[in-house]
Write a protein that holds these residues in place. Structure first.
Motif, PDB file in Angstrom:
ATOM      1  N   VAL A  60      10.441   9.730   2.377  1.00 24.66           N
ATOM      2  CA  VAL A  60      11.175   9.149   1.268  1.00 24.66           C
ATOM      3  C   VAL A  60      12.122  10.238   0.789  1.00 24.66           C
ATOM      4  O   VAL A  60      11.680  11.306   0.390  1.00 24.66           O
ATOM      5  CB  VAL A  60      10.227   8.705   0.125  1.00 24.66           C
ATOM      6  CG1 VAL A  60      11.021   8.167  -1.048  1.00 24.66           C
ATOM      7  CG2 VAL A  60       9.239   7.675   0.629  1.00 24.66           C
ATOM      8  N   ASP A  65      10.918   6.161   7.499  1.00 21.12           N
ATOM      9  CA  ASP A  65      10.578   4.791   7.134  1.00 21.12           C
ATOM     10  C   ASP A  65      11.376   4.301   5.937  1.00 21.12           C
ATOM     11  O   ASP A  65      11.621   3.124   5.794  1.00 21.12           O
ATOM     12  CB  ASP A  65       9.087   4.676   6.803  1.00 21.12           C
ATOM     13  CG  ASP A  65       8.231   4.813   8.048  1.00 21.12           C
ATOM     14  OD1 ASP A  65       8.656   4.347   9.111  1.00 21.12           O
ATOM     15  OD2 ASP A  65       7.145   5.387   7.942  1.00 21.12           O
ATOM     16  N   ALA A  66      11.712   5.203   5.038  1.00 21.51           N
ATOM     17  CA  ALA A  66      12.424   4.783   3.832  1.00 21.51           C
ATOM     18  C   ALA A  66      13.329   5.920   3.390  1.00 21.51           C
ATOM     19  O   ALA A  66      12.990   7.080   3.517  1.00 21.51           O
ATOM     20  CB  ALA A  66      11.433   4.453   2.721  1.00 21.51           C
ATOM     21  N   ASP A  96      -1.642   3.392  -0.774  1.00 20.56           N
ATOM     22  CA  ASP A  96      -1.956   2.272   0.116  1.00 20.56           C
ATOM     23  C   ASP A  96      -2.363   2.738   1.508  1.00 20.56           C
ATOM     24  O   ASP A  96      -3.194   2.107   2.164  1.00 20.56           O
ATOM     25  CB  ASP A  96      -0.772   1.309   0.225  1.00 20.56           C
ATOM     26  CG  ASP A  96      -0.593   0.471  -1.034  1.00 20.56           C
ATOM     27  OD1 ASP A  96      -1.487   0.486  -1.910  1.00 20.56           O
ATOM     28  OD2 ASP A  96       0.453  -0.186  -1.156  1.00 20.56           O
ATOM     29  N   LEU A  97      -1.779   3.840   1.983  1.00 18.69           N
ATOM     30  CA  LEU A  97      -2.077   4.350   3.320  1.00 18.69           C
ATOM     31  C   LEU A  97      -3.202   5.390   3.332  1.00 18.69           C
ATOM     32  O   LEU A  97      -3.597   5.846   4.399  1.00 18.69           O
ATOM     33  CB  LEU A  97      -0.829   4.992   3.931  1.00 18.69           C
ATOM     34  CG  LEU A  97       0.359   4.090   4.216  1.00 18.69           C
ATOM     35  CD1 LEU A  97       1.528   4.905   4.743  1.00 18.69           C
ATOM     36  CD2 LEU A  97      -0.030   3.011   5.219  1.00 18.69           C
ATOM     37  N   ILE A 124       3.322  11.419   3.927  1.00 24.52           N
ATOM     38  CA  ILE A 124       4.474  11.003   3.126  1.00 24.52           C
ATOM     39  C   ILE A 124       5.208  12.262   2.672  1.00 24.52           C
ATOM     40  O   ILE A 124       4.596  13.189   2.160  1.00 24.52           O
ATOM     41  CB  ILE A 124       4.029  10.181   1.888  1.00 24.52           C
ATOM     42  CG1 ILE A 124       3.135   9.009   2.270  1.00 24.52           C
ATOM     43  CG2 ILE A 124       5.240   9.743   1.077  1.00 24.52           C
ATOM     44  CD1 ILE A 124       3.792   7.969   3.138  1.00 24.52           C
ATOM     45  N   LEU A 139       7.591   5.830  -5.519  1.00 29.11           N
ATOM     46  CA  LEU A 139       7.402   5.085  -4.282  1.00 29.11           C
ATOM     47  C   LEU A 139       6.497   5.846  -3.318  1.00 29.11           C
ATOM     48  O   LEU A 139       5.591   5.263  -2.712  1.00 29.11           O
ATOM     49  CB  LEU A 139       8.750   4.795  -3.619  1.00 29.11           C
ATOM     50  CG  LEU A 139       8.680   4.067  -2.275  1.00 29.11           C
ATOM     51  CD1 LEU A 139       8.023   2.702  -2.426  1.00 29.11           C
ATOM     52  CD2 LEU A 139      10.070   3.931  -1.674  1.00 29.11           C
ATOM     53  N   ALA A 140       6.726   7.143  -3.182  1.00 31.82           N
ATOM     54  CA  ALA A 140       5.910   7.955  -2.275  1.00 31.82           C
ATOM     55  C   ALA A 140       4.436   7.882  -2.659  1.00 31.82           C
ATOM     56  O   ALA A 140       3.566   7.719  -1.801  1.00 31.82           O
ATOM     57  CB  ALA A 140       6.393   9.401  -2.281  1.00 31.82           C
ATOM     58  N   VAL A 195       3.007   4.311  -1.854  1.00 33.20           N
ATOM     59  CA  VAL A 195       2.794   4.142  -0.416  1.00 33.20           C
ATOM     60  C   VAL A 195       1.628   5.007   0.046  1.00 33.20           C
ATOM     61  O   VAL A 195       0.773   4.564   0.826  1.00 33.20           O
ATOM     62  CB  VAL A 195       4.083   4.476   0.371  1.00 33.20           C
ATOM     63  CG1 VAL A 195       3.823   4.515   1.862  1.00 33.20           C
ATOM     64  CG2 VAL A 195       5.178   3.475   0.038  1.00 33.20           C
TER      65      VAL A 195
END
Length: 115
Positions: free
Chosen positions: A2, A92-93, A20-21, A72, A13-14, A17
């Motif tokens: 990110v 990815d982003a 979640d991961l 991340i 956001l990082a 994510v």
């Protein structure tokens, strides 16, 4: 990865994510702050400090990936560094903002001497 300038939501956001991961976040601010606190960056020019920070993050991330685990990256990076990481790290982003480059430079000026 990110990437983006300050106040664009990349840290938020990082972290979402990463949660979640179940993955670690390798954040520029968290990595460089202790180095500055202990004066490990003294005497290095702006570009050398940037290279040091990005090399440290890359080393940590590549080890994480070598172990077969996600990672991340939360960092202010330029296109040259993204291109250098691309073979090993999937982008990815990427969050970009319509801000002048000076805004990004000002953001890290507290962490990098001469910025």
């Amino acid at each position: 990865m990110v990437a983006g300038l300050q106040a664009t939501g990349k840290s938020t956001l990082a972290e979402l994510v990463a949660h979640d991961l179940a993955a670690p976040v390798f954040a520029w601010d968290r990595l460089m702050a202790p180095l500055k606190k202990h004066r490990m960056l003294a005497g290095l020019d702006y570009e050398k400090c940037l290279d040091l920070g990005f090399d440290l993050i890359q080393s940590l991330v590549l080890n994480q990936l070598r172990l077969g685990q996600p990672a991340i990256v939360d960092s202010l990076v330029d296109q040259r560094r993204i291109d250098a990481w691309r073979p090993a790290v999937e982008v990815d982003a990427r969050i970009d903002a319509a801000r002048p480059a000076a805004a990004g430079r000002a953001r890290i000026s507290g962490l990098v001497p001469g910025a």
